[in-house]
Design an enzyme around this catalytic site. Structure first.
Site, short mmCIF file in Angstrom:
data_model
loop_
_atom_site.label_atom_id
_atom_site.label_comp_id
_atom_site.label_asym_id
_atom_site.label_seq_id
_atom_site.Cartn_x
_atom_site.Cartn_y
_atom_site.Cartn_z
N SER A 219 15.58 23.25 35.70
CA SER A 219 15.59 24.54 35.60
C SER A 219 16.76 24.99 34.73
O SER A 219 17.62 24.38 34.61
CB SER A 219 16.04 24.84 37.10
OG SER A 219 16.29 26.27 37.33
N LYS B 112 13.38 28.67 35.58
CA LYS B 112 14.76 28.97 35.66
C LYS B 112 14.59 29.65 36.99
O LYS B 112 13.88 30.12 37.89
CB LYS B 112 14.64 30.32 34.66
CG LYS B 112 15.98 31.21 34.64
CD LYS B 112 16.97 30.36 33.84
CE LYS B 112 18.23 31.19 33.73
NZ LYS B 112 19.52 30.32 33.70
N GLY B 113 16.18 29.42 37.73
CA GLY B 113 16.11 30.09 39.01
C GLY B 113 16.06 31.31 39.48
O GLY B 113 16.26 32.23 38.55
N ASN C 260 27.93 25.48 30.49
CA ASN C 260 27.16 26.69 30.43
C ASN C 260 27.89 27.43 31.70
O ASN C 260 28.20 26.95 32.50
CB ASN C 260 25.76 26.55 30.41
CG ASN C 260 25.13 26.37 31.82
OD1 ASN C 260 25.08 27.32 32.67
ND2 ASN C 260 24.93 25.15 32.20
N LEU D 154 22.76 32.68 36.06
CA LEU D 154 21.37 32.86 36.87
C LEU D 154 20.84 33.98 36.38
O LEU D 154 19.99 34.79 37.09
CB LEU D 154 21.48 32.69 38.41
CG LEU D 154 21.80 31.32 38.80
CD1 LEU D 154 22.41 31.27 40.10
CD2 LEU D 154 20.33 30.62 38.76
N ASN E 245 18.39 26.15 44.91
CA ASN E 245 19.51 25.97 44.09
C ASN E 245 20.60 26.20 44.97
O ASN E 245 21.12 27.38 45.02
CB ASN E 245 19.27 26.83 42.62
CG ASN E 245 20.45 26.89 41.74
OD1 ASN E 245 21.57 26.09 42.23
ND2 ASN E 245 20.46 27.39 40.70
N CYS F 254 24.86 25.83 41.90
CA CYS F 254 25.09 26.44 40.50
C CYS F 254 26.72 26.91 40.77
O CYS F 254 27.02 27.61 41.56
CB CYS F 254 24.48 27.88 40.50
SG CYS F 254 24.85 28.69 38.79
N ASN G 203 23.02 18.77 39.70
CA ASN G 203 23.47 20.00 39.00
C ASN G 203 24.55 19.59 38.05
O ASN G 203 25.24 18.62 37.96
CB ASN G 203 23.71 21.14 39.83
CG ASN G 203 23.29 22.34 39.34
OD1 ASN G 203 23.45 22.79 38.01
ND2 ASN G 203 22.97 23.26 40.15
N THR H 113 19.24 19.51 29.13
CA THR H 113 19.70 19.80 27.95
C THR H 113 19.01 19.19 26.63
O THR H 113 19.10 19.69 25.54
CB THR H 113 21.34 19.37 28.10
OG1 THR H 113 21.97 19.86 29.23
CG2 THR H 113 22.13 19.68 26.77
#
Lengths: 271, 306
Positions: free
Chosen positions: B22, B46-47, B70, B74, B128, B131, B193, B268
Site C-alpha cells: 500500500s 493506497k490506503g 515518509n 494518507l 491499516n 500508519c 508497516n 519502496t
C-alpha cells in the site's frame, strides 16, 4: 504524449561546467523524445545506497547516428550526484523518461517571450532556448548566478539568442560579470523600460522563483515556473513531492509539474 | 521444470506470492504501462478513507542509508472515487485487488468496506492500523490490543471476504496485537508497516520532515521485518502471514516465505524501479529452479531454527 519508459542508457561523457556543476551525457538506443521542462529519473549506481534515483530536467535531447543523446547538467550536492560525477564513459545506467510536463512554448498572443534561469536551473531554459532558436521564434534570455565562475554555457546561450535577434542578459550577485544583482531585477528593469513581455518561463532556486511568482502576480504576467522538489518515485505514486496549489490541494510535482503556471500555484509562490 | 508459483493467503488463492504494498503502487493502474498489475499476485491499494484526504504538508520524504522516511499522511482519492473510477478497470483486467482501509474511527473503517462491498472486484481487505503519520485513527487501534480486536470485529461484521490486518512494528507488544487481530476475526496478518524514525538536518538543526517523525522503509528494515514475521509465525503458526519490509530481490522473497509468509508485498523497491515487482517475481522463479524448489509453497515457514 510520449510514452515513458525505463531506458537502458550508457554514459557518453562527463564534463565539468563549473567548480560544482557538470554535464552528463547519456546515450540510449531507444528513441528519447522530450520537450523542454520534462525530466528523467536517473539511477546513480547499482547499490542500495543511495536508494533512490535522482530527478534531472533535460538540457537537451538529440539524435546522433543510431542513438539518442540526453544531456543533463548536475550540481554535485551529495552522495548520489558524487557517484554520477565519477561515472566513466561506457558505464551503464537507466533513465526513466520522459516524465512530467514541460514549458508552454507555443501560443504567445502578444509581447516577447522571456526565459529566466538561475544557477543550476539553466538546463530546461537552455533546452527551451535551443528549441525556440531552431524554430526561429524570438525570445530574450536572462541568466543569473552568484558570481562569474558560476555562469556557464554562455556561448550556446549567445548563439541561440542571436539566432532570433533576442537579448542575452547575464547577471551576477557580486557584479563580477554582467549586471550586478539578482536576475529577477534584470527582468524588472526591462519591464520598467517599457518592454512588452507576453510570457516568462523560468527555472532556478526557490527565492528566484518566488520573486518571479510575485512579479508575475503583481503585473498579471503569464509565467511558468519549473519547481524542484525532492522526489522518490518520479511517477506520481509515492506522493512525496507535493506542491500546494491555489485551491489548497497538494499535488505531486512529478506528475502535475514540474512546470506550473504561476496562477495555479499556492500563496507560497505568489506572495 | 518451471516452479509452481501459486500460493494462497488463507482462502485467497494467488497466482504468485508477489503483491505491491500500500502507498507504493497508487490504486493499481498508475504504473500499468511499466508494471502490468494483472501479472502480479495482486495489488494493495493506497490506503482508502471514506472521503479524500489532503495529506501532510511537505517535506514528506527523506532518503536515508538504504532506506527512506515518509510522512505522506494518507493522502488519497477516497473510496467512492476508487470504486467508481478505478475498480471497474482493475476487474476487467482480472487484477487481484486488496483494498487497504483507513479511517479515523471504527465507523469510518466500516464505511470504506461497506462501499466496496457494493462494488465488484475486491478480493480482500487490509486494515491499516499502523500508519505512523496521521494524528487520528490508525495507530490508536494498532497499538492497543483491545481496541484492535474490537475494530477488527466491527470490520468483520461488514464483509465475508478475507480480512487482513497490517501490523505496526512500533506496537509495544507485537504478538499481543497479532493475537488481538486474530481474536477480532482477521483471516491473515500483514507485517510490517514502516518503523517510526527521525531524520535530522544538522545545518538547519531541524527534522527533515515537516511532521517531525516519519516511517522508515526500504532494504534497511528487512532484517527487522524478518525477525518480527518469524516471531509472529512461531507464536501463531496457523495464521496466514503476508511479509513486507525492504524486499528488493527474488531471494528476499524466499527469505520472507521461509520465515512464515504465504505471500509478500513489494513497496519502496517500486520507487527505485517501477517494474521491480515483475523483476523480483522472475528472480524468485529462477531462485526456486536453481534450488530445486518445485513449488513456492515448499518454502513457507521452512526456516530451520537453531
Amino acid at each position: 504524449m510520449i510514452a515513458r519508459r525505463d531506458l537502458a542508457a550508457r554514459v557518453a561523457s562527463v564534463e565539468d561546467l563549473t567548480r560544482t556543476c557538470f554535464r552528463l551525457e547519456l546515450t540510449c538506443r531507444e528513441p528519447v523524445v522530450a520537450v523542454p521542462g520534462q525530466f528523467g529519473m536517473l539511477r546513480c549506481g547499482a547499490e542500495l545506497d543511495p536508494l533512490l534515483r535522482r530527478a534531472f530536467s533535460f538540457a537537451g535531447v538529440r539524435q546522433v547516428g543510431e542513438g539518442w543523446v540526453v544531456e543533463m547538467h548536475i550540481k554535485e550536492v551529495g552522495k548520489g550526484t558524487t557517484l554520477l560525477r565519477r561515472l566513466a564513459p561506457g558505464a551503464r545506467t537507466s533513465l526513466l523518461a520522459p516524465l512530467g510536463n514541460g514549458f508552454t512554448l507555443a501560443g504567445l498572443s502578444g509581447g516577447r517571450l522571456a526565459l529566466v534561469a538561475g544557477g543550476i536551473g539553466l538546463p530546461p531554459v537552455l533546452f527551451a532556448a535551443e528549441v525556440l532558436a531552431a524554430e526561429g521564434r524570438p525570445f530574450d534570455l536572462f541568466f543569473g548566478a552568484a558570481r562569474a565562475s558560476e555562469l556557464y554555457e554562455i556561448d550556446r546561450l549567445a548563439a541561440a539568442t542571436a539566432a532570433v535577434g533576442g537579448e542575452l542578459g547575464l547577471c551576477t550577485d557580486d557584479g563580477s560579470r554582467g549586471e550586478a544583482g539578482v536576475v529577477t531585477g534584470a527582468l524588472e528593469r526591462r519591464l520598467a523600460g517599457g518592454r512588452e513581455i507576453g510570457r516568462v518561463l523560468a527555472c532556478g532556486p526557490d527565492p528566484m522563483l518566488r520573486a518571479l511568482g510575485r512579479l508575475a502576480t503583481a503585473r498579471g504576467l503569464d509565467a511558468e515556473l519549473s519547481l524542484e522538489e525532492p522526489m522518490a518515485c518520479g511517477v506520481g505514486v509515492c506522493l512525496g513531492c507535493v506542491v500546494e496549489l491555489e485551491d489548497g490541494s497538494l499535488v505531486p510535482s512529478c506528475k502535475e509539474g514540474p512546470v506550473f503556471p504561476v496562477r495555479r500555484l499556492g500563496e507560497r509562490w505568489r506572495s | 521444470m518451471t516452479p509452481d508459483l501459486r500460493t494462497a493467503v488463507g482462502d485467497l488463492r494467488l497466482a504468485n506470492p508477489v503483491l505491491t504494498a500500500s502507498g507504493t503502487f497508487g490504486y493499481g493502474l498508475d504504473l500499468e504501462d511499466l508494471c502490468p498489475p494483472e501479472r502480479l499476485g495482486g495489488i494493495v491499494t493506497k490506503g482508502l478513507s471514506p472521503l479524500s484526504r489532503r495529506g501532510n504538508q511537505p517535506p514528506r520524504i527523506a532518503e536515508t542509508a538504504a532506506g527512506m522516511l515518509n510522512a505522506i499522511g494518507l493522502q488519497n482519492i477516497g473510496v467512492e472515487a476508487f470504486c467508481s473510477d478505478v475498480l471497474p478497470e482493475l476487474r476487467r483486467r482480472s487484477v487481484t485487488v486488496v483494498v487497504n482501509v483507513f479511517g479515523e474511527s471504527p465507523a469510518a473503517y466500516r464505511e470504506v468496506i461497506a462501499r466496496c462491498e457494493r462494488a465488484a472486484g475486491v478480493a480482500a481487505y487490509e486494515l491499516n492500523v499502523s500508519c505512523p503519520n496521521v494524528s487520528a485513527g490508525g495507530i490508536e487501534f494498532g497499538h492497543r490490543p483491545a481496541a484492535l480486536a474490537s475494530l477488527t470485529a466491527a470490520c468483520r461484521a461488514e464483509t465475508g471476504k478475507p480480512l487482513w490486518v497490517k501490523l505496526s512494528p512500533n506496537a509495544p507488544d507485537l504478538v499481543g496485537t497479532a493475537q488481538a487481530a486474530v481474536d477480532g476475526g482477521a483471516d491473515a496478518l500483514s507485517l510490517i508497516n514502516t518503523l517510526r524514525a527521525l531524520a535530522i538536518d544538522a545545518v538547519a538543526r531541524r527534522p527533515v520532515l515537516q511532521r517531525g517523525y516519519g516511517g522508515l522503509s526500504g532494504p534497511a528494515i528487512k532484517p527487522v521485518a524478518l525477525r518480527m514475521l518469524w516471531e509472529v509465525h512461531r507464536a501463531l503458526p496457523s495464521v496466514p502471514l503476508v511479509g513486507i519490509g525492504g524486499i528488493e530481490t527474488g531471494q528476499d522473497v524466499a527469505e520472507f516465505l521461509l520465515a512464515g509468509a504465504s505471500a509478500v508485498q513489494v513497496g519502496t523497491a517500486v520507487f527505485r524501479d517501477p517494474a521491480a515487482p515483475l523483476r523480483i517475481l522472475g528472480e524468485l522463479e529462477r531462485f526456486c529452479a536453481a534450488q530445486g524448489v518445485a513449488a513456492v509453497g515448499e518454502l513457507i515457514g521452512g526456516l530451520q531454527w537453531l
